[in-house]
Design an enzyme around this catalytic site. Sequence first.
Site, mmCIF file in Angstrom:
data_model
loop_
_atom_site.group_PDB
_atom_site.id
_atom_site.type_symbol
_atom_site.label_atom_id
_atom_site.label_comp_id
_atom_site.label_asym_id
_atom_site.label_seq_id
_atom_site.Cartn_x
_atom_site.Cartn_y
_atom_site.Cartn_z
ATOM 1 N N LYS A 1 0.134 3.731 -2.721
ATOM 2 C CA LYS A 1 -0.929 4.730 -2.618
ATOM 3 C C LYS A 1 -0.356 6.150 -2.559
ATOM 4 O O LYS A 1 -1.077 7.113 -2.818
ATOM 5 C CB LYS A 1 -1.803 4.461 -1.396
ATOM 6 C CG LYS A 1 -2.700 3.220 -1.519
ATOM 7 C CD LYS A 1 -3.596 3.080 -0.297
ATOM 8 C CE LYS A 1 -4.654 1.988 -0.485
ATOM 9 N NZ LYS A 1 -4.162 0.653 -0.136
ATOM 10 N N SER B 1 0.791 -1.236 0.000
ATOM 11 C CA SER B 1 0.000 0.000 0.000
ATOM 12 C C SER B 1 0.816 1.276 0.000
ATOM 13 O O SER B 1 0.239 2.362 -0.079
ATOM 14 C CB SER B 1 -0.960 0.006 1.197
ATOM 15 O OG SER B 1 -2.056 -0.836 0.956
ATOM 16 N N SER C 1 -5.442 3.404 4.651
ATOM 17 C CA SER C 1 -5.097 2.501 3.552
ATOM 18 C C SER C 1 -6.326 1.814 2.970
ATOM 19 O O SER C 1 -6.284 0.642 2.590
ATOM 20 C CB SER C 1 -4.084 1.448 4.023
ATOM 21 O OG SER C 1 -3.276 1.018 2.965
#
Length: 433
Positions: free
Chosen positions: A143, A140, A195
Amino acid sequence: MRTRMTRRARRPRSLAATLVAGLLGAAALTLSPTLADAQPTGTTTPFTTPNTDSCPNKTAPPPAIDASEVPGPGETGPDPLPVPASPVGGDRLGGCGLVLPDKAPPVPAEISATAWTIADLDTGRVLAAKDPHGRYRPASTIKVLLATVALRALDLNKVVVGTQEDANADGTRVGIGPGGRYTNKQLMQALLMCSGNDAAHAVAAQLGGDRATVAKMNELAKRLRALDTRAATPSGLDGPGMSTSAYDLALLFREAMTIPAFAEIVHTEQVDFPGYPADPKIPDDKDHPGFPIANDNRLLFDYDGDLGGKTGYTDDARQTFVTAAARGGHRLVVTLLKADVLPIRPPEQAARLLDYGFALPRDASVGTLPGDTGTTANPGVTLASPPPHPNSDTTATPAERHGSWGTIAIIAGLVLVIGLGIAAWSLRGRTRS
């Protein structure tokens, strides 16, 4: 991918057990972060940091341990990204083991991250690294790249209506529901603080869908010369060809930190997130109220001067992390890839590397982030600064901001005694029945 939900069902406890567990847990977390994070002892094999001297990940991440990167029917996986003839950032960054400045002290012990980088956010100098251009999965932390694309393309005040497709997103979800109304800023908070893969889906839908969003992310990475990076999904779920490096992650985070909204959101500890209405198709369904969401980056609470960061985890990527902190007029970023929670957790590993970086000489350098020749007084990029924490003294130490240790210890002792008394009373009652 291991799934973590923001809200999950738990087995009910007795009142006494709940009070004792909660009070003991709160006391441990408040009084001793080290105790709260204590790891099992007595392992038979001494810990050693993974050795990368032979450049095992020069062209591609380690082999996947699951089927997450198997191409779909009729599709073929992409070839590994080309390796540049000259390492981006300088020749020394072509090394695969430890890359340290001259006369540098030994690196901190107990770092399980296979690759890491310490860089100066203001000047772009890379202070120290391990396997900086080795290729790993970002999970993640990708991101950060999605947020950079989205924050430059979307109106943060625009209201988006949640869909069932958002709610069905695989992996970690913040709790978007169909019919819920969310500003893009709230979606970005869910994306970066918690997240949320449901938030990633809602953001990507506005950018043309997953495929178009991934193309935009990869285009930006290439333009920034993050040449070890290729997104396969907007959220960081593993997919064919997914790749980044510790060096690239520092570069991508630094770019994101030039956006004021990004710097503000990753520095936010907690916000309220909207709920969503009852589904008329579900009998007796009721409106789902809003709820608070907290930042996943523990160093924002535990490390003095932390500016924010981004966590990540998949079974293939293992633990990934990027964070930045300010001290003595300097701002450093630390990245970790393919880490584990033993012997110490990734946030603690990052904290040790931050301390190490701040202790190095001001001119320490093993390379640079692309396009930067600036100094602290004349930085090569303009970084956004997070706003001061509301109702806080920004010069205070963490202990001063969160209360006197002596006072907290007294209160914790009192509630512990009360809790144990309740537990004893409850146990006696059960014995009688």
